[in-house]
Design an enzyme around this catalytic site. Structure first.
Site, PDB file in Angstrom:
ATOM      1  N   LYS A 199      19.185  14.787   4.470  1.00  0.00           N
ATOM      2  CA  LYS A 199      19.739  13.859   3.485  1.00  0.00           C
ATOM      3  C   LYS A 199      18.739  13.598   2.365  1.00  0.00           C
ATOM      4  O   LYS A 199      19.114  13.458   1.212  1.00  0.00           O
ATOM      5  CB  LYS A 199      20.130  12.549   4.167  1.00  0.00           C
ATOM      6  CG  LYS A 199      21.485  12.644   4.854  1.00  0.00           C
ATOM      7  CD  LYS A 199      21.949  11.307   5.384  1.00  0.00           C
ATOM      8  CE  LYS A 199      21.356  11.025   6.738  1.00  0.00           C
ATOM      9  NZ  LYS A 199      21.933   9.872   7.412  1.00  0.00           N
ATOM     10  N   ARG A 204      20.010  20.792  16.940  1.00  0.00           N
ATOM     11  CA  ARG A 204      20.654  20.485  15.675  1.00  0.00           C
ATOM     12  C   ARG A 204      21.117  21.780  15.018  1.00  0.00           C
ATOM     13  O   ARG A 204      20.642  22.866  15.347  1.00  0.00           O
ATOM     14  CB  ARG A 204      19.718  19.717  14.738  1.00  0.00           C
ATOM     15  CG  ARG A 204      18.419  20.448  14.439  1.00  0.00           C
ATOM     16  CD  ARG A 204      17.503  19.614  13.547  1.00  0.00           C
ATOM     17  NE  ARG A 204      17.977  19.597  12.179  1.00  0.00           N
ATOM     18  CZ  ARG A 204      18.258  18.480  11.510  1.00  0.00           C
ATOM     19  NH1 ARG A 204      18.109  17.307  12.067  1.00  0.00           N
ATOM     20  NH2 ARG A 204      18.662  18.542  10.262  1.00  0.00           N
ATOM     21  N   GLU A 220      23.186   6.898   9.883  1.00  0.00           N
ATOM     22  CA  GLU A 220      22.602   5.851   9.064  1.00  0.00           C
ATOM     23  C   GLU A 220      23.224   5.986   7.675  1.00  0.00           C
ATOM     24  O   GLU A 220      23.243   7.091   7.121  1.00  0.00           O
ATOM     25  CB  GLU A 220      21.081   6.053   8.988  1.00  0.00           C
ATOM     26  CG  GLU A 220      20.420   4.942   8.220  1.00  0.00           C
ATOM     27  CD  GLU A 220      18.908   5.085   8.100  1.00  0.00           C
ATOM     28  OE1 GLU A 220      18.323   5.995   8.701  1.00  0.00           O
ATOM     29  OE2 GLU A 220      18.340   4.251   7.369  1.00  0.00           O
TER      30      GLU A 220
HETATM   31  P1  ATP Z   1      18.915  13.609   8.054  1.00  0.00           P
HETATM   32  O1  ATP Z   1      17.706  14.100   8.762  1.00  0.00           O
HETATM   33  O2  ATP Z   1      19.615  14.601   7.215  1.00  0.00           O
HETATM   34  O3  ATP Z   1      18.717  12.308   7.352  1.00  0.00           O
HETATM   35  P2  ATP Z   1      19.753  12.211  10.287  1.00  0.00           P
HETATM   36  O4  ATP Z   1      19.627  12.803  11.629  1.00  0.00           O
HETATM   37  O5  ATP Z   1      18.726  11.237   9.891  1.00  0.00           O
HETATM   38  O6  ATP Z   1      19.925  13.338   9.218  1.00  0.00           O
HETATM   39  P3  ATP Z   1      21.787  10.365  10.894  1.00  0.00           P
HETATM   40  O7  ATP Z   1      22.590   9.622   9.924  1.00  0.00           O
HETATM   41  O8  ATP Z   1      20.781   9.627  11.676  1.00  0.00           O
HETATM   42  O9  ATP Z   1      21.130  11.528  10.071  1.00  0.00           O
HETATM   43  O10 ATP Z   1      22.674  11.269  11.841  1.00  0.00           O
HETATM   44  C1  ATP Z   1      23.820  10.860  12.500  1.00  0.00           C
HETATM   45  C2  ATP Z   1      24.048  11.756  13.671  1.00  0.00           C
HETATM   46  O11 ATP Z   1      24.210  13.103  13.235  1.00  0.00           O
HETATM   47  C3  ATP Z   1      22.871  11.729  14.609  1.00  0.00           C
HETATM   48  O12 ATP Z   1      23.364  11.564  15.930  1.00  0.00           O
HETATM   49  C4  ATP Z   1      22.216  13.050  14.412  1.00  0.00           C
HETATM   50  O13 ATP Z   1      21.629  13.511  15.597  1.00  0.00           O
HETATM   51  C5  ATP Z   1      23.354  13.940  13.959  1.00  0.00           C
HETATM   52  N1  ATP Z   1      22.857  15.022  13.112  1.00  0.00           N
HETATM   53  C6  ATP Z   1      22.182  14.907  11.957  1.00  0.00           C
HETATM   54  N2  ATP Z   1      21.835  16.109  11.478  1.00  0.00           N
HETATM   55  C7  ATP Z   1      22.311  17.023  12.354  1.00  0.00           C
HETATM   56  C8  ATP Z   1      22.288  18.455  12.423  1.00  0.00           C
HETATM   57  N3  ATP Z   1      21.676  19.193  11.506  1.00  0.00           N
HETATM   58  N4  ATP Z   1      22.909  19.053  13.469  1.00  0.00           N
HETATM   59  C9  ATP Z   1      23.520  18.316  14.410  1.00  0.00           C
HETATM   60  N5  ATP Z   1      23.578  16.975  14.408  1.00  0.00           N
HETATM   61  C10 ATP Z   1      22.987  16.332  13.393  1.00  0.00           C
HETATM   62 MG    MG Z   2      17.930   9.820  10.916  1.00  0.00          MG
END
Ligand code: ATP
Ligand code: MG
Length: 589
Positions: A306, A296, A61
């Site tokens: 984020k 993760r 996102e």
């Molecule tokens: P945050 O919680 O930091 O906002 P998010 O999961 O909301 O992270 P996205 O932009 O939705 O962020 O993530 C894009 C992709 O990266 C998703 O498929 C998510 O599963 C993966 N991802 C995000 N954080 C991690 C992590 N700590 N380890 C592995 N994959 C991750």
């Molecule tokens: Mg997310």
């Protein structure tokens, strides 16, 4: 949470690879067609057999900068596509208008490319925006309404919450649950036309209010939200919920393996339910994508959220998203990490189904292992003390030579001058040596690395008793690389730069941003664990040729660690250096 035990996970295979190999062997995707882009069943049916054996996607996102956790997902998704003759889609999951910005889109594309991945394959660009599918999503919602699988609920948010039930009690059906399809359709169209207030009603899937999985208790799929979207502007005042949008995005793009983190495991039944309904209605092509979850990345001494990273930027706890202390990919890059070291790190931590913490030292270890064989060596005096060779003529200098890399003689030698006055590390001199100290103290001999053996004769002090200058005499026949070099045996070997010729430069010594290995676990305030010493700025004296370092040139400063010429704060002839990592893991020791 278990401790990091990368043994089992470092094997090149993992459960996702096994699933893919099994699917390929069973020809599960052989019937798929690809019409050159994302689209519904009839669009894809007009296409060629898909040239991609599998399709994966990386779907961030655009609401912040990517962090090291995302690198795991990027390396996994793009890596699997590379390994199995597939294609990985770069997709912006931009269905939530409120927090998304073009700046984030740009930084994300930049980070993925920096890591070494691209979305061009088979002569096509595979860059997608979920917001391009808003029309289809709306159509899918109308289809669900018509088929009796969705209804507009006019309960308040509080009522809906109260009626959702608990893990032990079933939910209560909404009074609007059995409204006729035609009425629901009218209401939904009114929602779209802006005739109802934000939050006054939502569209819900009609599944099972008694389902043990709460996510199947008629989840909301569309909401009213008057917000400008960074790409679609004010075209829409209703937006799909993430759980509705994501499976559709995957299906329109003919994704075969939709890989996400474990917290989405409970969403999988809805993912499958939704796609099955839309395929039944002829809207989506089969075979449908399947979701698989992995653990993760949690990195010690860092936060990977984020939201929290944004908070640190906004509160100016760090100097922006690309601050070298930040676990963002922009920060990690500026810190000096190589893309190869991040790929190596992701390979080493592997992919598993069990949540764990990966120790920060594994990240640093990957950097050292990547840079040690390739980084040019150089000398830097970080905490300078003057050494005067009293029997060396003033105004004279001579060249000394050292290998650019000790294990790669083919790279040649570097040259730097030696003269009467040198800078040495303050810690390389003491008046009262502890046991086992082999460096400079009155009466002791050491080798000036790549130069002569010198004998310490004493020191000068200021009024407060601090040592300001050390004196020595050199032994003329002992220069490194000459026949007499070994005539005098010494135990100590210290580095130095000529005071007259050295490059005076700013060096930034970075360390871990937090002192607590788990700064935000258990609801802790992560800001309480900030490491005040994570950034120290010093003036150092460097080997003169480092004046020619270009931005992002990396070196091993002998005895100190790995350093990079900062990519932002840079002037020709006057680089600033960032410490990427020390030579050895000395944290807390
Ligand atoms: P945050 O919680 O930091 O906002 P998010 O999961 O909301 O992270 P996205 O932009 O939705 O962020 O993530 C894009 C992709 O990266 C998703 O498929 C998510 O599963 C993966 N991802 C995000 N954080 C991690 C992590 N700590 N380890 C592995 N994959 C991750
Ligand atoms: Mg997310």
């Amino acid at each position: 949470m278990s401790h990091p035990t990368p043994t089992e996970e470092t094997s090149p295979s993992n459960f996702i690879r096994q699933i893919i190999e099994h699917d390929l062997a069973a020809n599960k995707f052989a019937q798929r067609r690809w019409n050159g882009g994302a689209g519904d069943a009839s669009f894809q049916a007009q296409g060629q057999p898909d040239p991609a054996k599998i399709r994966t996607r990386f779907p961030p996102e655009p609401n912040g900068y990517l962090h090291i956790g995302h690198a795991k997902s990027i390396c996994l998704n793009f890596g699997l596509a590379q390994a199995y003759g597939g294609v990985c889609h770069m997709r912006f999951d931009d269905t939530n208008p409120e927090k998304e910005e073009q700046e984030y889109v740009d930084s994300i594309l930049d980070a993925v490319q920096w890591l070494g991945f691209g979305w061009e394959a088979n002569g096509q660009d595979h860059l997608f925006y979920a917001s391009d599918y808003f029309d289809f999503m709306y159509r899918a919602a109308e289809y669900l309404i018509t088929a009796g699988h969705a209804y507009v609920d006019e309960q308040s948010a509080d009522e809906m919450r109260a009626n959702r039930g608990t893990l032990t009690e079933p939910g209560k059906p909404s009074p609007w649950r059995d409204r006729r399809a035609e009425e629901n359709l009218v209401r939904f169209r009114e929602m779209r036309a802006g005739q109802h207030a934000d939050g006054s009603m939502v569209l819900r899937a009609k599944i099972d209010m008694a389902a043990p999985n709460m996510n199947l208790r008629d989840p909301a799929i569309y909401r009213i939200k008057r917000a400008e979207h960074h790409r679609t502007g004010n075209t829409w005042c209703i937006y799909p919920m993430y759980t509705f949008a994501h499976p559709i995005e995957d299906a329109l793009e003919q994704i075969t393996h939709s890989i996400c983190t474990l917290e989405f495991e409970d969403q999988r039944p809805f993912y499958d339910w939704l796609l099955a309904r839309l395929a039944e209605g002829g809207l989506l092509a089969e075979p449908l994508p399947k979701q698989y979850e992995f653990a993760r990345l949690n990195l010690t001494y860092a936060v990977t959220s984020k939201r929290k990273l944004l908070q640190m930027v906004q509160e100016k706890i760090v100097d922006g998203w690309d601050d070298p202390r930040m676990p963002t990919l922009a920060g990690i890059r500026r810190r000096g990490y190589t893309p190869e070291s991040i790929q190596l790190f992701c390979e080493r931590i592997g992919v598993s189904k069990a949540d764990s913490w990966i120790d920060y030292s594994i990240l640093e270890g990957a950097l050292r292992d990547d840079l040690d064989p390739k980084a040019a060596r150089a000398i830097a005096v970080l905490n300078p003390l003057k050494l005067i060779i009293d029997n060396y003529p003033a105004g004279q200098s001579e060249a000394c030579h050292a290998p650019i890399h000790p294990h790669h003689p083919e790279l040649g030698k570097r040259e730097f001058p030696l003269s009467r006055e040198l800078w040495i590390e303050a810690e390389d001199f003491t008046e009262t040596p502890p046991k086992g100290y082999f460096r400079l103290f009155p009466g002791n001999k050491v080798r000036l690395r790549y130069g002569y053996v010198v004998e310490c004769t004493g020191c000068d002090k200021d009024a407060n008793g601090n040592v300001v200058t050390v004196h020595c005499q050199y032994l003329p026949d002992t220069k490194s690389g000459t026949p007499g070099a070994d005539s005098v045996k010494v135990k100590g070997n210290i580095h130095w730069v000529s005071a007259e010729h050295a490059l005076a430069a700013e060096v930034r010594l970075f360390d871990r941003l937090f002192t607590d290995p788990h700064p935000d676990s258990g609801g802790k305030d992560f800001k309480a664990a900030l490491n005040p010493n994570a950034k120290q700025v010093i003036q150092a004296y460097l080997e003169p040729t480092l004046a020619h370092a270009a931005p992002e040139n990396r070196y091993q400063f002998e005895r100190h660690g790995y350093f990079v010429a900062d990519r932002k704060d840079f002037q020709a002839g006057q680089p600033v250096f960032n410490r990427i990592a020390t030579l050895k893991d000395s944290w807390g020791k």
